[in-house]
Design an enzyme around this catalytic site. Sequence first.
Site, PDB file in Angstrom:
ATOM      1  N   GLY A  42       0.852  -1.203   0.000  1.00 31.80           N
ATOM      2  CA  GLY A  42       0.000   0.000   0.000  1.00 31.80           C
ATOM      3  C   GLY A  42       0.886   1.252   0.000  1.00 31.80           C
ATOM      4  O   GLY A  42       2.088   1.173   0.224  1.00 31.80           O
ATOM      5  N   VAL A  63      -2.498  -7.201   9.270  1.00 30.44           N
ATOM      6  CA  VAL A  63      -3.745  -7.893   9.662  1.00 30.44           C
ATOM      7  C   VAL A  63      -3.521  -9.359  10.023  1.00 30.44           C
ATOM      8  O   VAL A  63      -4.464 -10.031  10.459  1.00 30.44           O
ATOM      9  CB  VAL A  63      -4.877  -7.791   8.603  1.00 30.44           C
ATOM     10  N   TYR A 151      -0.211 -17.123  -4.010  1.00 34.46           N
ATOM     11  CA  TYR A 151      -1.352 -16.209  -4.085  1.00 34.46           C
ATOM     12  C   TYR A 151      -2.640 -16.993  -4.344  1.00 34.46           C
ATOM     13  O   TYR A 151      -3.624 -16.840  -3.618  1.00 34.46           O
ATOM     14  CB  TYR A 151      -1.110 -15.206  -5.210  1.00 34.46           C
ATOM     15  N   ARG A 192       2.577  -5.049 -13.088  1.00 32.91           N
ATOM     16  CA  ARG A 192       1.428  -5.505 -13.861  1.00 32.91           C
ATOM     17  C   ARG A 192       1.408  -4.819 -15.218  1.00 32.91           C
ATOM     18  O   ARG A 192       1.976  -3.755 -15.421  1.00 32.91           O
ATOM     19  CB  ARG A 192       0.135  -5.258 -13.075  1.00 32.91           C
TER      20      ARG A 192
HETATM   21  N1  UDP Z   1       2.797  -8.965 -19.163  1.00 33.51           N
HETATM   22  C1  UDP Z   1       3.568  -8.585 -20.248  1.00 33.51           C
HETATM   23  N2  UDP Z   1       4.488  -7.586 -20.046  1.00 33.51           N
HETATM   24  C2  UDP Z   1       4.667  -6.942 -18.862  1.00 33.51           C
HETATM   25  C3  UDP Z   1       3.865  -7.318 -17.772  1.00 33.51           C
HETATM   26  C4  UDP Z   1       2.943  -8.349 -17.952  1.00 33.51           C
HETATM   27  O1  UDP Z   1       3.445  -9.133 -21.340  1.00 33.51           O
HETATM   28  O2  UDP Z   1       5.534  -6.040 -18.797  1.00 33.51           O
HETATM   29  C5  UDP Z   1       1.797 -10.030 -19.353  1.00 33.51           C
HETATM   30  C6  UDP Z   1       1.827 -11.155 -18.324  1.00 33.51           C
HETATM   31  O3  UDP Z   1       2.737 -12.166 -18.710  1.00 33.51           O
HETATM   32  C7  UDP Z   1       0.387 -11.620 -18.340  1.00 33.51           C
HETATM   33  C8  UDP Z   1      -0.408 -10.358 -18.653  1.00 33.51           C
HETATM   34  O4  UDP Z   1       0.517  -9.447 -19.204  1.00 33.51           O
HETATM   35  O5  UDP Z   1       0.189 -12.559 -19.389  1.00 33.51           O
HETATM   36  C9  UDP Z   1      -1.060  -9.740 -17.422  1.00 33.51           C
HETATM   37  O6  UDP Z   1      -0.088  -9.658 -16.419  1.00 33.51           O
HETATM   38  P1  UDP Z   1      -0.316  -8.930 -15.038  1.00 33.51           P
HETATM   39  O7  UDP Z   1       0.987  -8.999 -14.307  1.00 33.51           O
HETATM   40  O8  UDP Z   1      -0.895  -7.595 -15.258  1.00 33.51           O
HETATM   41  O9  UDP Z   1      -1.403  -9.774 -14.254  1.00 33.51           O
HETATM   42  P2  UDP Z   1      -1.980 -11.262 -14.300  1.00 33.51           P
HETATM   43  O10 UDP Z   1      -3.215 -11.155 -15.107  1.00 33.51           O
HETATM   44  O11 UDP Z   1      -0.983 -12.202 -14.937  1.00 33.51           O
HETATM   45  O12 UDP Z   1      -2.221 -11.583 -12.883  1.00 33.51           O
END
Ligand code: UDP
Length: 316
Positions: A42, A63, A151, A192
């Site tokens: 956070g 928590v 997770y 992400r």
């Molecule tokens: N991804 C990507 N390039 C990045 C970050 C993520 O191609 O710089 C891809 C990752 O491999 C996944 C998708 O984007 O297939 C979504 O990844 P994210 O980490 O946002 O979350 P997830 O849906 O996997 O939990």
Amino acid sequence: MKFSRQLTSLVTGGAGFLGSHLTDRLLKEGHRVIAIDNFITGDPANIEHLAGNENYRFIRQDVTQYLFVPDDINFVFHFASPASPIDYLELPIPTLKVGALGTHNALGLAKDKRATFLLASTSETYGDPLEHPQNENYWGNVNPIGPRGVYDEAKRFAEAMTMAYHRYHHVDTKIVRIFNTYGPRMRLADGRVVPAFIGQALNGVPLTIFGDGSQTRSFCYVSDLIDGIYKLAMSKFHEPVNIGNPREMTIKQFAEEIIRIMGVNLSLEHKSLPVDDPKVRQPDISRAKKVLGWEPKIEFEEGIRLTIDYFRSRLG
Ligand code: UDP
């Protein structure tokens, strides 16, 4: 004369991306909000606008430790958890603990206060899904010992614990399965794909596609997600509900959209695909439509523009 009293909500993970937006919505609905966060993922910047708000109180705490809150509480929203793949790879044990011990503590608090409890669960409970799109009756395809297992399994345990408190202790519980969500207050460096691509485009560097980019995701703007969660909290429904935007695209298409919307001329750089990265993901939202009368409203391009403006202001 109509009797009215102010409702009190407690939000764990209250300084996070979703916890802080949920807090804003609850305050707008007239609730008092008590937020808890230990700031491991956070950010104080997400709640600084609440300083001095007489309906808001912040407790800095993990928590997974015993929660003592003297106030009457009507709703407990359990949103605390690392939530991006690189966060839970760096914090595997805190991720397991907050999903297990943190959920137990938050449920115990809800039981003690006779409060409604809402668990922030995830589309990751479906793992690398063998059914597409995913509806709530699908049990999932999760590797328990893979890097994402910390997770996925913590959230699956949290769902099991939530249903046990509902069935055994008769706590009024709800479970939202959150699909990929984006918007202001995501951390630019959280790894992400939405902040990664927007950050790269703002810095004029190539967009990093993991694998061949054929994997799909479906992106929901944060205000739509929070609206679905608020409606679920106020409902009488106890089974899990998917909340997300069914508009699905490949990660390569997503990169091309970011390049188009931002009007930049950047190349794509391929990197290796993370272990157990789900190949497809799209919520079936029939249940949310039927039970909550909810569906997303914000168009993809509008949401992305609002998010770009936020990251631009943070970099500025
Ligand atoms: N991804 C990507 N390039 C990045 C970050 C993520 O191609 O710089 C891809 C990752 O491999 C996944 C998708 O984007 O297939 C979504 O990844 P994210 O980490 O946002 O979350 P997830 O849906 O996997 O939990």
